[in-house]
Design an enzyme around this catalytic site. Structure first.
Site, PDB file in Angstrom:
ATOM      1  N   LYS A 157     -14.777  14.930 -30.646  1.00 27.27           N
ATOM      2  CA  LYS A 157     -14.494  16.136 -29.862  1.00 27.27           C
ATOM      3  C   LYS A 157     -14.937  17.291 -30.737  1.00 27.27           C
ATOM      4  O   LYS A 157     -14.289  17.635 -31.721  1.00 27.27           O
ATOM      5  CB  LYS A 157     -13.003  16.299 -29.536  1.00 27.27           C
ATOM      6  CG  LYS A 157     -12.785  17.403 -28.500  1.00 27.27           C
ATOM      7  CD  LYS A 157     -11.490  18.167 -28.664  1.00 27.27           C
ATOM      8  CE  LYS A 157     -11.550  19.302 -29.630  1.00 27.27           C
ATOM      9  NZ  LYS A 157     -12.482  20.409 -29.318  1.00 27.27           N
ATOM     10  N   GLY A 209     -10.484  21.328 -39.698  1.00 24.98           N
ATOM     11  CA  GLY A 209     -10.274  22.621 -39.048  1.00 24.98           C
ATOM     12  C   GLY A 209      -9.155  23.373 -39.729  1.00 24.98           C
ATOM     13  O   GLY A 209      -8.899  23.191 -40.926  1.00 24.98           O
ATOM     14  N   SER A 210      -8.463  24.204 -38.966  1.00 20.02           N
ATOM     15  CA  SER A 210      -7.405  25.049 -39.541  1.00 20.02           C
ATOM     16  C   SER A 210      -6.139  24.224 -39.785  1.00 20.02           C
ATOM     17  O   SER A 210      -5.931  23.187 -39.141  1.00 20.02           O
ATOM     18  CB  SER A 210      -7.091  26.171 -38.560  1.00 20.02           C
ATOM     19  OG  SER A 210      -6.673  25.612 -37.331  1.00 20.02           O
ATOM     20  N   GLU A 231      -8.822  17.436 -43.011  1.00 16.17           N
ATOM     21  CA  GLU A 231      -9.641  18.276 -43.896  1.00 16.17           C
ATOM     22  C   GLU A 231      -9.461  19.705 -43.410  1.00 16.17           C
ATOM     23  O   GLU A 231     -10.074  20.117 -42.425  1.00 16.17           O
ATOM     24  CB  GLU A 231     -11.120  17.870 -43.780  1.00 16.17           C
ATOM     25  CG  GLU A 231     -11.420  16.446 -44.227  1.00 16.17           C
ATOM     26  CD  GLU A 231     -11.454  16.293 -45.738  1.00 16.17           C
ATOM     27  OE1 GLU A 231     -11.298  17.307 -46.444  1.00 16.17           O
ATOM     28  OE2 GLU A 231     -11.607  15.160 -46.201  1.00 16.17           O
ATOM     29  N   LEU A 232      -8.588  20.456 -44.087  1.00 14.55           N
ATOM     30  CA  LEU A 232      -8.186  21.757 -43.525  1.00 14.55           C
ATOM     31  C   LEU A 232      -8.737  22.930 -44.336  1.00 14.55           C
ATOM     32  O   LEU A 232      -9.561  22.753 -45.228  1.00 14.55           O
ATOM     33  CB  LEU A 232      -6.665  21.787 -43.409  1.00 14.55           C
ATOM     34  CG  LEU A 232      -6.081  20.565 -42.668  1.00 14.55           C
ATOM     35  CD1 LEU A 232      -4.570  20.609 -42.640  1.00 14.55           C
ATOM     36  CD2 LEU A 232      -6.645  20.441 -41.258  1.00 14.55           C
ATOM     37  N   CYS A 265     -15.268  25.964 -45.506  1.00 14.67           N
ATOM     38  CA  CYS A 265     -13.926  25.685 -46.050  1.00 14.67           C
ATOM     39  C   CYS A 265     -13.913  25.846 -47.559  1.00 14.67           C
ATOM     40  O   CYS A 265     -12.942  26.342 -48.124  1.00 14.67           O
ATOM     41  CB  CYS A 265     -13.494  24.280 -45.658  1.00 14.67           C
ATOM     42  SG  CYS A 265     -14.728  23.033 -46.022  1.00 14.67           S
ATOM     43  N   GLU A 362      -6.551  32.534 -45.630  1.00 17.60           N
ATOM     44  CA  GLU A 362      -7.976  32.240 -45.717  1.00 17.60           C
ATOM     45  C   GLU A 362      -8.742  33.335 -44.982  1.00 17.60           C
ATOM     46  O   GLU A 362      -8.466  33.596 -43.806  1.00 17.60           O
ATOM     47  CB  GLU A 362      -8.259  30.885 -45.055  1.00 17.60           C
ATOM     48  CG  GLU A 362      -9.721  30.497 -45.080  1.00 17.60           C
ATOM     49  CD  GLU A 362      -9.991  29.154 -44.405  1.00 17.60           C
ATOM     50  OE1 GLU A 362      -9.363  28.853 -43.367  1.00 17.60           O
ATOM     51  OE2 GLU A 362     -10.842  28.411 -44.905  1.00 17.60           O
TER      52      GLU A 362
HETATM   53  P1  NAD Z   1      -9.677  25.156 -35.510  1.00 18.80           P
HETATM   54  O1  NAD Z   1      -8.590  24.407 -36.160  1.00 18.80           O
HETATM   55  O2  NAD Z   1      -9.319  26.232 -34.572  1.00 18.80           O
HETATM   56  O3  NAD Z   1     -10.629  24.147 -34.677  1.00 18.80           O
HETATM   57  C1  NAD Z   1     -11.199  23.006 -35.254  1.00 18.80           C
HETATM   58  C2  NAD Z   1     -11.315  21.923 -34.198  1.00 18.80           C
HETATM   59  O4  NAD Z   1      -9.999  21.554 -33.798  1.00 18.80           O
HETATM   60  C3  NAD Z   1     -12.017  22.390 -32.908  1.00 18.80           C
HETATM   61  O5  NAD Z   1     -12.730  21.302 -32.363  1.00 18.80           O
HETATM   62  C4  NAD Z   1     -10.861  22.741 -32.001  1.00 18.80           C
HETATM   63  O6  NAD Z   1     -11.164  22.673 -30.615  1.00 18.80           O
HETATM   64  C5  NAD Z   1      -9.866  21.673 -32.395  1.00 18.80           C
HETATM   65  N1  NAD Z   1      -8.486  21.985 -32.095  1.00 18.80           N
HETATM   66  C6  NAD Z   1      -7.778  23.111 -32.376  1.00 18.80           C
HETATM   67  N2  NAD Z   1      -6.514  22.985 -31.907  1.00 18.80           N
HETATM   68  C7  NAD Z   1      -6.432  21.767 -31.316  1.00 18.80           C
HETATM   69  C8  NAD Z   1      -5.410  21.054 -30.629  1.00 18.80           C
HETATM   70  N3  NAD Z   1      -4.197  21.583 -30.443  1.00 18.80           N
HETATM   71  N4  NAD Z   1      -5.694  19.819 -30.157  1.00 18.80           N
HETATM   72  C9  NAD Z   1      -6.909  19.266 -30.319  1.00 18.80           C
HETATM   73  N5  NAD Z   1      -7.924  19.892 -30.940  1.00 18.80           N
HETATM   74  C10 NAD Z   1      -7.679  21.118 -31.441  1.00 18.80           C
HETATM   75  O7  NAD Z   1     -10.582  25.666 -36.687  1.00 18.80           O
HETATM   76  P2  NAD Z   1     -11.838  26.642 -36.619  1.00 18.80           P
HETATM   77  O8  NAD Z   1     -11.359  28.018 -36.660  1.00 18.80           O
HETATM   78  O9  NAD Z   1     -12.758  26.254 -35.528  1.00 18.80           O
HETATM   79  O10 NAD Z   1     -12.559  26.224 -38.004  1.00 18.80           O
HETATM   80  C11 NAD Z   1     -12.361  26.901 -39.161  1.00 18.80           C
HETATM   81  C12 NAD Z   1     -11.314  26.207 -40.022  1.00 18.80           C
HETATM   82  O11 NAD Z   1     -11.763  24.899 -40.382  1.00 18.80           O
HETATM   83  C13 NAD Z   1     -11.147  26.941 -41.337  1.00 18.80           C
HETATM   84  O12 NAD Z   1      -9.791  26.967 -41.681  1.00 18.80           O
HETATM   85  C14 NAD Z   1     -11.925  26.076 -42.315  1.00 18.80           C
HETATM   86  O13 NAD Z   1     -11.555  26.224 -43.655  1.00 18.80           O
HETATM   87  C15 NAD Z   1     -11.644  24.714 -41.792  1.00 18.80           C
HETATM   88  N6  NAD Z   1     -12.636  23.745 -42.304  1.00 18.80           N
HETATM   89  C16 NAD Z   1     -12.220  22.793 -43.206  1.00 18.80           C
HETATM   90  C17 NAD Z   1     -13.147  21.897 -43.737  1.00 18.80           C
HETATM   91  C18 NAD Z   1     -12.734  20.834 -44.729  1.00 18.80           C
HETATM   92  O14 NAD Z   1     -13.512  19.919 -44.970  1.00 18.80           O
HETATM   93  N7  NAD Z   1     -11.574  20.899 -45.336  1.00 18.80           N
HETATM   94  C19 NAD Z   1     -14.478  21.963 -43.331  1.00 18.80           C
HETATM   95  C20 NAD Z   1     -14.859  22.935 -42.419  1.00 18.80           C
HETATM   96  C21 NAD Z   1     -13.918  23.825 -41.884  1.00 18.80           C
END
Ligand code: NAD
Length: 463
Positions: A157, A209-210, A231-232, A265, A362
């Site tokens: 997804k 993601g976050s 991986e946040l 990230c 962040e």
């Molecule tokens: P986000 O968490 O909003 O979204 C990431 C993914 O999660 C998207 O596909 C989104 O649709 C999905 N998502 C969000 N809430 C969800 C839920 N309730 N149910 C199912 N899916 C859900 O993050 P973003 O703003 O798109 O990305 C940036 C963040 O990602 C930053 O915090 C960054 O540091 C982090 N990040 C971490 C790494 C790592 O390897 N640690 C790598 C890249 C990005």
């Protein structure tokens, strides 16, 4: 989400690229089932057979590099050079996995009393990945290639902004010879995603993601007792110690903050500089940031492209403004430009202190936070006081001292000494604390979604 459709928008032009319908529950269910069906054959392929397909995917990525790079830049505004590098990194992950996967996942004989025994690294089934937009190819490749090598089925997804990239990758995998349906792409809402996590055929969940979204997804997986890898985000600290090479530190910290338009990230985000170097660092850093012009990401000469979306840009601006209102010193940038595209200028905040977003949270864009420390010891204390712990860096001419600080004291998953880097296929990648748990890459990543099965054979019983 607009009227049950996903719309992708070019961050440079603010024009619609493509519109995709969300899947119905039934369509999503069919994708899960197709992945499971294909998995039932794939799991029985030898490690070498799987490795051949993974190597072919790497080759196909190189063939389609330019097309994929242009698509990513269109969808998320990455500099075109960064998009090309990203495809190269994905191909390198395939090369590494095809070579080292069969070694890491081979059966292992173990000593036991009165029997012979071995550990088999059996696949677990279908692994569900939820991924962000900042590396449309790499984020999807890094977990899927490891899981496919291990014999699993994979679901993706992707973030809505890069829906086209997810579908491009699925087609590319199949063109390279991956069985149809084994890697399935879901265009679903977050509510539908909860049902996928709970689905009986889904055996593991990996999310990047976050930390806010990570908590929700891990809780949902916990309810149904499924393993997660998270991986946040992070606010990675780079320490500039008393004995740092200051020119190297400034140059590396500028590049480390701006890489991928500041939306990585593991970008270098907080610069913790000892009193001895502080004023010189701020001055030199600000001078270099001030010279960074924003521009069209498809132009090879551009140093800073637009941010991915208006929402992300406005969030960053609010964090900068709140930090200033709470006492941070705005040295460079900090104003939303009056132009088309979701641009934010290279911004420097100095004298950043506890209680300010630039210190605690962040900043996911091209804004640097500079923090003064009393001495080396204080710099490390400040770095480790973060709720995050993904990566970090140390600048010191005494490499032995830096190695000791990295290994024994720095509370993060990765540390870069006198450098900035992103990911290497052979090195574990991941964090501690609110940056998550589990690892991608290396043998560690290859074994996240396997069933380490103990098989014990009785020695022949005497008649
Ligand atoms: P986000 O968490 O909003 O979204 C990431 C993914 O999660 C998207 O596909 C989104 O649709 C999905 N998502 C969000 N809430 C969800 C839920 N309730 N149910 C199912 N899916 C859900 O993050 P973003 O703003 O798109 O990305 C940036 C963040 O990602 C930053 O915090 C960054 O540091 C982090 N990040 C971490 C790494 C790592 O390897 N640690 C790598 C890249 C990005």
């Amino acid at each position: 989400m607009a009227d049950n459709h996903i719309t992708t928008i070019n961050p440079l032009t603010e024009e619609v690229i493509e519109t995709y319908p969300f899947m119905s529950d039934k369509e999503a269910e069919d994708v899960v089932k197709a992945s499971h069906e294909a998995f039932l054959d794939w799991r029985l392929k030898s490690l070498d057979e799987r490795a051949k397909v993974i190597a072919a995917i790497g080759k196909k990525l190189r063939e389609k590099k330019e097309e994929f790079a242009q698509l990513m830049t269109r969808e998320v505004g990455k500099l075109i050079g960064d998009s090309r590098d990203e495809v190269d990194l994905c191909a390198a992950i395939c090369d590494y996995t095809a070579k080292e996967g069969p070694v890491a996942l081979a059966d292992e004989e173990r000593e036991v009393d009165g029997a012979t025994a071995f550990v088999s690294h059996a696949p677990v089934g279908v692994v569900y990945g939820i991924q962000p937009w900042n590396f449309p190819a790499y984020q999807a490749v890094r977990y899927s290639i490891a899981s496919l090598m291990a014999g699993n089925g994979v679901l993706l997804k992707h973030a809505e902004n890069c829906t086209g990239s997810g579908e491009f990758l699925r087609d590319l995998y199949e063109e390279a010879g991956l069985p149809k349906g084994l890697f399935g792409v879901l265009r679903i809402t977050h509510d539908q995603s909860d049902a996928i996590i709970a689905h009986d055929l889904v055996r593991g969940v990996t999310m990047t993601g976050s930390d806010k979204a990570g908590r929700h997804i891990a809780a949902k997986a916990g309810e149904v007792v499924k393993k997660t890898v998270l991986e946040l985000g992070s606010n990675d600290a780079y320490l500039v110690l008393d004995d740092a090479d200051l020119d190297l530190a400034v140059k590396t910290c500028v590049a480390g903050r701006l890489y991928n338009n500041g939306q990585t990230c593991v970008n270098a985000k907080r610069f913790i500089v000892t009193e001895k170097n502080y004023d010189a660092f701020v001055e030199a850093y600000a001078k270099q940031f001030d010279a960074i012009a924003m521009g069209d990401p498809t132009d090879d000469n551009t140093k800073l492209g637009p941010m991915v979306s208006r929402e992300q840009r406005d969030k960053l601006h609010e964090q900068v403004e709140e930090s200033v209102s709470k006492g941070a010193r705005l040295v460079v940038g900090g104003e939303v430009p009056d132009r088309k595209g979701w641009f934010y200028p290279a911004t420097v905040l100095a004298d950043v202190k506890p209680g300010q977003p630039a210190y605690e949270d962040e900043l996911f864009g091209p804004a640097a936070s500079i923090i003064k420390a009393k001495d080396d010891h204080d710099a490390l204390r400040i770095a480790n006081s973060s709720r995050y712990g993904l990566g970090g860096g140390i600048f010191s001419k005494d490499v032995e001292k830096a190695k000791k600080l990295a290994a024994d004291y720095f509370d993060t998953g990765m540390v870069f000494i006198n450098s900035f880097d992103v990911a290497s296929p052979s090195l574990p990648f991941g964090g501690v604390k609110d940056s998550g748990y589990g690892r991608e890459h290396g043998p560690e990543g290859l074994k996240e979604f396997v069933n380490a099965k103990a098989i014990k054979i009785a020695k022949k019983v005497a008649a």
